[in-house]
Design a protein around this motif. Structure first.
Motif, PDB file in Angstrom:
ATOM      1  N   UNK A 138      38.025  43.310  63.916  1.00  0.00           N
ATOM      2  CA  UNK A 138      38.140  44.061  65.172  1.00  0.00           C
ATOM      3  C   UNK A 138      39.414  43.782  65.971  1.00  0.00           C
ATOM      4  N   UNK A 139      39.900  42.554  65.926  1.00  0.00           N
ATOM      5  CA  UNK A 139      41.088  42.212  66.710  1.00  0.00           C
ATOM      6  C   UNK A 139      41.855  41.092  66.023  1.00  0.00           C
ATOM      7  N   UNK A 140      43.162  41.102  66.232  1.00  0.00           N
ATOM      8  CA  UNK A 140      44.018  40.050  65.701  1.00  0.00           C
ATOM      9  C   UNK A 140      44.722  39.386  66.870  1.00  0.00           C
ATOM     10  N   UNK A 141      44.527  38.081  67.001  1.00  0.00           N
ATOM     11  CA  UNK A 141      45.269  37.320  68.003  1.00  0.00           C
ATOM     12  C   UNK A 141      46.237  36.411  67.262  1.00  0.00           C
ATOM     13  N   UNK A 142      46.957  35.580  68.003  1.00  0.00           N
ATOM     14  CA  UNK A 142      47.977  34.738  67.373  1.00  0.00           C
ATOM     15  C   UNK A 142      47.365  33.779  66.361  1.00  0.00           C
ATOM     16  N   UNK A 143      46.173  33.260  66.641  1.00  0.00           N
ATOM     17  CA  UNK A 143      45.517  32.333  65.732  1.00  0.00           C
ATOM     18  C   UNK A 143      45.144  33.026  64.419  1.00  0.00           C
ATOM     19  N   UNK A 203      45.980  48.583  61.539  1.00  0.00           N
ATOM     20  CA  UNK A 203      45.834  49.724  62.451  1.00  0.00           C
ATOM     21  C   UNK A 203      46.900  49.638  63.551  1.00  0.00           C
ATOM     22  N   UNK A 204      47.081  50.741  64.244  1.00  0.00           N
ATOM     23  CA  UNK A 204      48.101  50.812  65.291  1.00  0.00           C
ATOM     24  C   UNK A 204      47.932  49.713  66.337  1.00  0.00           C
ATOM     25  N   UNK A 205      46.685  49.481  66.782  1.00  0.00           N
ATOM     26  CA  UNK A 205      46.480  48.471  67.828  1.00  0.00           C
ATOM     27  C   UNK A 205      46.765  47.054  67.320  1.00  0.00           C
ATOM     28  N   UNK A 206      46.477  46.817  66.035  1.00  0.00           N
ATOM     29  CA  UNK A 206      46.785  45.501  65.457  1.00  0.00           C
ATOM     30  C   UNK A 206      48.297  45.330  65.332  1.00  0.00           C
ATOM     31  N   UNK A 207      48.985  46.380  64.912  1.00  0.00           N
ATOM     32  CA  UNK A 207      50.449  46.328  64.814  1.00  0.00           C
ATOM     33  C   UNK A 207      51.067  46.040  66.176  1.00  0.00           C
ATOM     34  N   UNK A 208      50.581  46.707  67.216  1.00  0.00           N
ATOM     35  CA  UNK A 208      51.100  46.487  68.565  1.00  0.00           C
ATOM     36  C   UNK A 208      50.847  45.054  69.015  1.00  0.00           C
ATOM     37  N   UNK A 241      53.649  42.362  70.065  1.00  0.00           N
ATOM     38  CA  UNK A 241      53.627  41.774  71.410  1.00  0.00           C
ATOM     39  C   UNK A 241      53.544  40.249  71.359  1.00  0.00           C
ATOM     40  N   UNK A 242      52.860  39.726  70.341  1.00  0.00           N
ATOM     41  CA  UNK A 242      52.751  38.269  70.207  1.00  0.00           C
ATOM     42  C   UNK A 242      54.018  37.655  69.620  1.00  0.00           C
ATOM     43  N   UNK A 243      54.926  38.499  69.149  1.00  0.00           N
ATOM     44  CA  UNK A 243      56.176  37.997  68.589  1.00  0.00           C
ATOM     45  C   UNK A 243      56.009  37.372  67.207  1.00  0.00           C
ATOM     46  N   UNK A 244      54.996  37.812  66.466  1.00  0.00           N
ATOM     47  CA  UNK A 244      54.733  37.246  65.145  1.00  0.00           C
ATOM     48  C   UNK A 244      55.519  38.032  64.103  1.00  0.00           C
ATOM     49  N   UNK A 245      56.255  37.310  63.278  1.00  0.00           N
ATOM     50  CA  UNK A 245      57.119  37.932  62.284  1.00  0.00           C
ATOM     51  C   UNK A 245      56.397  38.049  60.946  1.00  0.00           C
TER      52      UNK A 245
END
Length: 126
Positions: free
Chosen positions: A49-54, A79-84, A88-92
Motif C-alpha cells: 500500500x505504501x513505500x516509506x524510506x525504511x 505506481x505513480x504515488x510510490x514513484x512520487x 520526494x524521499x530522495x532515494x536513488x
C-alpha cells in the motif's frame, strides 16, 4: 514465490513491509535463487500500500543481496504515488531495474535472458 520461466522467479509482495517481514522475504528469495539457479528475480510490489524510506531501503538491500547471489533483480508494480514518494524521499533507484507492471518486468526479464516470446497460430478450438 513463483517460477514463471526457467531462470526467472517472481515474488508478489502483498501488504505492509516491516523489517522482520522483509528479512523473511529476502531469506526465502535467496534460498529459492540457489535452489532453482534462477538468474532473474522480479519483486512485484503492486500489493504494497505504501513505500516509506525504511521499505525502500529494505528493497535496495534485497536487490543487493540478490546480486551477490549472481542474479539480477527487477522491481515491478511501481505506481505513480510510490514513484512520487521515492523521489520526494530522495532515494536513488537509478541502478535498479524498475517497471510499472509485472507484464513489463517479464518482458524485460525475457529480453535480459535472450528469450523470445511471440504469438503463434491459434490451435485451441473450444
Amino acid at each position: 514465490m513463483i517460477r514463471v520461466w526457467e531462470g526467472i522467479l517472481a515474488l508478489p509482495i502483498i501488504g505492509t513491509l516491516d523489517s522482520a517481514r522483509t528479512q523473511v522475504v529476502m531469506e526465502n528469495l535467496l534460498e529459492k535463487i540457489v535452489e532453482t539457479g534462477s538468474r532473474i528475480a522480479i519483486l512485484d510490489i503492486s500489493g504494497v500500500p505504501a513505500v516509506d524510506s525504511l521499505v525502500a531501503q529494505h528493497l535496495i538491500k534485497t536487490v543487493s543481496a540478490t546480486r551477490l547471489m549472481g542474479a539480477e533483480c527487477i522491481i515491478s508494480g511501481i505506481r505513480a504515488e510510490i514513484a512520487q514518494t521515492i523521489v520526494h524521499l530522495g532515494i536513488d533507484l537509478s541502478n535498479i531495474h524498475t517497471k510499472a507492471s509485472l507484464a513489463s518486468a517479464l518482458k524485460l526479464a525475457y529480453s535480459m535472458l535472450n528469450i523470445e516470446v511471440r504469438r503463434g497460430e491459434k490451435k485451441f478450438q473450444g
